[in-house]
Design a protein around this motif. Structure first.
Motif, short mmCIF file in Angstrom:
data_model
loop_
_atom_site.label_atom_id
_atom_site.label_comp_id
_atom_site.label_asym_id
_atom_site.label_seq_id
_atom_site.Cartn_x
_atom_site.Cartn_y
_atom_site.Cartn_z
N LYS A 224 0.83 -1.21 0.00
CA LYS A 224 0.00 0.00 0.00
C LYS A 224 0.86 1.25 0.00
N ASP B 45 0.88 -0.05 -4.65
CA ASP B 45 0.32 -1.26 -5.28
C ASP B 45 -0.96 -1.63 -4.55
N TYR B 46 -2.05 -0.94 -4.84
CA TYR B 46 -3.28 -1.13 -4.08
C TYR B 46 -3.95 -2.48 -4.38
N ASP B 47 -3.89 -2.92 -5.62
CA ASP B 47 -4.48 -4.23 -5.94
C ASP B 47 -3.76 -5.35 -5.22
N ALA C 192 -4.67 -5.25 -1.49
CA ALA C 192 -6.01 -5.79 -1.25
C ALA C 192 -6.02 -7.31 -1.33
N ALA C 193 -5.27 -7.86 -2.27
CA ALA C 193 -5.24 -9.32 -2.42
C ALA C 193 -4.67 -9.99 -1.18
N ARG D 138 -9.28 0.62 -0.37
CA ARG D 138 -10.38 0.92 -1.30
C ARG D 138 -10.59 2.43 -1.40
N GLN E 56 -8.09 3.86 -3.67
CA GLN E 56 -8.44 3.54 -5.05
C GLN E 56 -9.64 4.35 -5.54
N ARG F 224 -12.57 3.88 -4.62
CA ARG F 224 -13.73 2.99 -4.66
C ARG F 224 -14.49 3.21 -3.36
#
Length: 472
Positions: A323, A327-329, A332-333, A356, A359, A361
């Motif tokens: 984070k 590298d937010y994806d 999150a994973a 999120r 991002q 979202r």
């Protein structure tokens, strides 16, 4: 190997044949660790009872060379104020300690010193080796518990306002006037004497009781004493696979104090003893992450994940590193891996919600923070981030609703100003407030000897000793 200087250390004492020199000072570290405890230690009314760490050093001649955590009046009186306490020290609006079960008057906190579940605390003691010390020094550490503080017990059974006790028995009118001037719901400025009549107290005991002191855990270790003319003892550490939890708990205690370099050095001992133990790599990564070295943290955390890809705490810290690097994806994973194992972990839920939010979202972030509030409706981070999320969604009404709750539950930072005068007049409590601090011995009578030497017991506390230059 980690690229930073090490503080010289000799540990563990029982595996290194540790030695000290007459005339020198040595720092002795005592580690208190919680095991199979699902709450902070101590739990309950942490402002009311007494839990403290006692360390005593004696030689083979029976001389007491060091004593921290001593109880006055042969174990029946108050604990010496410079002891290492586990408690919440609260004060009222005028800076008086909350010591009469009057928690409603709490306006600020001097310190809160508790051990989280599955964690540890590392206490530091400065031991002076006197010229007349014997050839061996026995360190005896005890974790003590007393149900109620000495002050509260005496106040409850025989507390009398000191001014009234000195003046005799004033009229009821003057009583009311004096009390109104010295005590309100915000403070209690009254001074107390403990010479009241105990004949009418509730209960069968009509005298001030001497509450027993329970030893929760204890341990003894021995140091060799060298002549002043001897060469300085060289630092020495021994790492074995079986001792990894001792090094881990030592490091956790240092980490929680903010002594990150020393903590990382302790965690490295785990990797030396057992490179296939993921906890050592995880905790090194945790310290590097705390320092802001995300690249270094990712490198060592990847070593831990290679050993156990599903380890929850490693995935959590790795996600935080990702984070920070944007590298937010990926973050999150890895957080989803943790939540699959611990779906009601508020910290992880908040972290995923934050990812999120970053991002943009916002609706997905709201779902995560609402799940946090379903676990703890007063979670401060969740309310703060929901305020931000609803601002992003353009819902001013809900944003203001969570703003109001955030302001309701957050600590009043300005209240810390109340602690200033108290800390100036209570240097021992001010010392205990510091994240990293040392304890010294109470004043000892020359040649004071023990009436009975402490009995060695099974090892429960780790005692790493440092030279003068020196799971959660």
């Amino acid at each position: 190997m980690l690229p930073y200087p090490r503080r010289p250390i000799t540990a563990p004492i029982d595996r290194t044949d540790a030695a000290v020199r007459r005339g020198d000072d040595a720092r002795v570290d005592v580690v208190v660790r919680t095991r199979k405890v699902g709450h902070f230690f101590p739990g309950g009314t942490v402002d009311a009872f007494e839990v403290w760490l006692e360390l005593q050093a004696t030689d083979e001649k029976g001389q007491v060379l060091f004593w921290s955590g001593k109880v006055e009046d042969d174990g029946k009186g108050p604990v010496e104020p410079g002891a290492h306490f586990y408690r919440s020290l609260q004060i009222d609006g005028h800076g008086n300690p909350i010591n009469k079960r009057n928690a409603w008057a709490t306006r600020s906190v001097v310190y809160v010193h508790l051990i989280p579940p599955g964690a540890a605390d590392t206490a530091h003691f400065r031991l002076h080796i006197s010229e007349n010390a014997g050839d061996k020094i026995t360190l005896h550490a005890k974790l003590n518990y007393r149900k109620f503080s000495w002050f509260n017990t005496h106040f409850s059974f025989a507390g009398v306002e000191a001014e009234k006790a000195a003046q005799g028995k004033p009229s009821a009118a003057s009583n009311a006037s004096a009390t109104a001037a010295t005590t309100t719901p915000d403070y209690d400025d009254r001074k107390w004497a403990f010479n009241g009549d105990t004949s009418s107290v509730s209960g069968n005991l009509k005298t001030i009781p001497d509450l027993p002191i329970t030893v929760v855990a204890e341990d003894t270790k021995t140091l060799r004493v060298l002549p002043r003319t001897a060469l300085p003892p060289q630092p020495k550490t021994v790492t074995t696979k079986e001792d990894w939890t001792r090094w881990n708990d030592y490091g956790i205690g240092l980490f929680l104090q903010g002594d990150l370099k020393a903590a990382a050095a302790a965690f490295e001992k785990i990797t030396e003893a057992d490179p296939q133990n993921p906890d050592g790599w995880t905790n090194i990564g945790r310290t590097l992450l705390q320092e802001g070295d995300t690249a270094g943290a990712r490198k060592v955390l990847e070593k831990s994940l290679a050993i156990n890809p599903q380890l929850g705490r490693t995935n959590y810290f790795y996600a935080r590193a990702l984070k920070e690097d944007g590298d937010y994806d990926g973050a999150a994973a890895h957080l989803q891996i943790v939540l699959a194992q611990f779906p009601r972990d508020r910290v992880v839920r908040n972290e995923l919600g934050r990812v999120r939010f970053l991002q943009k979202r916002y609706a997905d972030a709201v779902k995560e923070f609402e799940r946090t509030l379903s676990i703890d409706p007063e979670d401060l981070q969740a309310h703060y981030n929901l305020m931000l999320c609803y601002n992003g969604l353009g819902d001013d009404a809900k944003a203001n609703e969570h703003k109001a709750r955030y302001l309701r539950f957050k600590a009043d930072e300005s209240a810390q100003a109340i602690t200033g005068p108290y800390r100036q007049t209570h240097p021992e409590d001010n010392n205990e407030r510091q994240a990293i601090h040392e304890h010294v011995s109470v004043a000892l009578a020359p040649g004071k000897q023990l009436s009975q030497k402490p009995k060695p017991t099974a090892a429960r506390l780790t005692l790493p000793a440092a030279t003068p230059s020196g799971k959660d």
